[in-house]
Enzyme design. Structure first.
Site, mmCIF file in Angstrom:
data_model
loop_
_atom_site.group_PDB
_atom_site.id
_atom_site.type_symbol
_atom_site.label_atom_id
_atom_site.label_comp_id
_atom_site.label_asym_id
_atom_site.label_seq_id
_atom_site.Cartn_x
_atom_site.Cartn_y
_atom_site.Cartn_z
ATOM 1 N NE ARG A 126 6.308 40.357 0.391
ATOM 2 C CZ ARG A 126 6.018 40.854 1.578
ATOM 3 N NH1 ARG A 126 5.315 41.985 1.670
ATOM 4 N NH2 ARG A 126 6.409 40.248 2.678
ATOM 5 C CB ALA A 177 5.487 36.752 2.639
ATOM 6 C CB SER A 178 11.131 36.950 4.350
ATOM 7 O OG SER A 178 11.187 35.632 4.841
ATOM 8 C CB ALA A 179 11.115 42.133 5.491
#
Length: 392
Positions: free
Chosen positions: A40, A97-99
């Site tokens: 990530r 940036a999504s969880a």
């Protein structure tokens, strides 16, 4: 390929544990492999924005803090104000940036298999497309983003980890016809209606997965199956609150666009608390949003109005009708209502809330949606033959 140091590896291991705990089960082996192969942190910009005040966090100036945010199981804002300069007090999130837990929950719900072609709406940072490309092969993934800078940066980051799915800069509402028919379509932005192009570009039996939003409430996931005759139908699920697709935004403000000095509102009273329809009961808010598809609301605490401690504003998305519900700071069983315009909005809210209570206070998971061949949407409860009232 991105090098993963000891610090990053430890952070990734901790995040993987958090994701597994959130999902209630270990990641499927194929997605865990993608998790390690597509880190990530390689997809986050050098500066992210964190906290309620969207404070800057720089990788150069605060590397430990930056890495902590990169591997927390929370969303992290990666762009503010659509990439325009903004003072600290004027920042608003325009990309994130999504969880990670919701990312992998959605990938699991997408139910991809070898040989599937996937269209992603909203490249964002590129991480989600990278996970898909690692799983299926870059040639089977197409990702679209309306923002030229985001699309370019996502492409750069994907190439940095050795992946190069097809990247398109354009309005995701139109999908990408050049890719042929897709087995799966996944959106990483929320929508208030399903664009017809998504259904048209999905194979019969294919799946569309999109975060859902009504002007009233941003919450829920919608998983549709395309029938091959121009329609799609499926169920809602809890979880998720994503940023709205840019082409479906409504930029309205009460005093700028809706309320005018010459308006003469009608006064009434209500026993329905404004917090019952716009407070902590997410199931109520979701149901009201499905019924009032063109009504939005906002709170105004401590307005400069004598005898008013808090006010809930309601407005239609065409800015033609509005309502205000006032709490005097003392009574909790009686509230003052002001309404103006061709629609009596608070009456509609009372009707929507009353229907939801009579239906047994259902949560999002009991609702579904059918998109007809003409593009119209019909929400339903439990089964498609039980239509939800359309009070919009």
């Amino acid at each position: 390929m991105t090098q993963i140091g000891a610090g990053e590896r430890a952070a990734m291991r901790s995040l993987l544990g958090s994701v597994n705990e959130s999902l209630g089960a270990p990641l499927a082996p194929a997605w865990e492999s993608a998790f390690w192969a597509v880190p990530r942190h390689a997809f986050l910009p050098e500066t992210v924005w964190v906290g309620d005040d969207l404070a800057e966090c720089s990788r150069d100036l605060a590397p430990a803090s930056w890495l902590r945010h990169a591997y927390a199981d929370t969303a992290v804002v990666t762009q503010v104000n659509d990439g325009q300069e903004a003072e600290p007090g004027e920042r608003w999130a325009s990309c994130s940036a999504s969880a990670p837990s919701i990312v992998f929950r959605m990938l699991d719900m997408l139910d991809t298999a070898a040989g599937h072609n996937v269209l992603e709406i909203g490249a964002g940072t590129g991480w989600n497309a990278g996970l898909l490309a690692y799983r299926l092969g870059p040639e089977r993934v197409t990702t679209v983003d309306v923002d030229p800078a985001l699309a370019a940066h996502a492409g750069d980051r994907l190439r940095s980890v050795g992946l190069a799915p097809k990247g398109i800069c354009g309005d995701g509402a139109f999908g990408c016809e050049a890719g042929g028919l897709y087995d799966r379509v996944i959106a990483t932005c929320s929508v208030r209606s399903i664009p017809p192009a998504w259904i048209r570009q999905t194979k019969p039996g294919g799946v569309i997965l999109a975060p859902w939003e009504s002007p009233w409430f941003c919450y829920g996931l919608l998983r549709l199956t395309v029938d091959g005759y121009g329609a799609a139908s499926g169920s809602f699920f809890p979880h998720s609150a994503f940023m709205l697709m840019r082409g479906q935004r409504t930029d309205l403000r009460i005093y700028r666009d809706v309320v005018r000095e010459e308006h003469m509102p009608i006064e009434s009273r209500t026993r329905l608390s404004p917090w019952a329809v716009s407070g902590d009961d997410w199931a109520a808010q979701f149901a009201i949003g499905l019924q009032l598809r063109n009504v939005w609301r906002t709170w105004h605490d401590a307005p400069d109005v004598k005898g008013v401690a808090s006010r809930l504003w309601l407005g239609t998305t065409d800015a033609m009708s509005w309502a205000a519900v006032d709490w005097d700071g003392e009574r909790s069983d009686r509230f003052t209502v002001w309404e103006h315009g061709p629609r009596r909005l608070w009456e509609s809210v009372e009707a929507a809330h009353g229907w939801w209570r009579a239906a047994g206070r259902p949560g999002p998971e009991r609702f579904g949606l059918t998109v007809r061949p003409d593009g119209s949407h019909m929400a339903w409860l439990d089964t498609p033959d039980r239509a939800v009232p359309d009070l919009s």
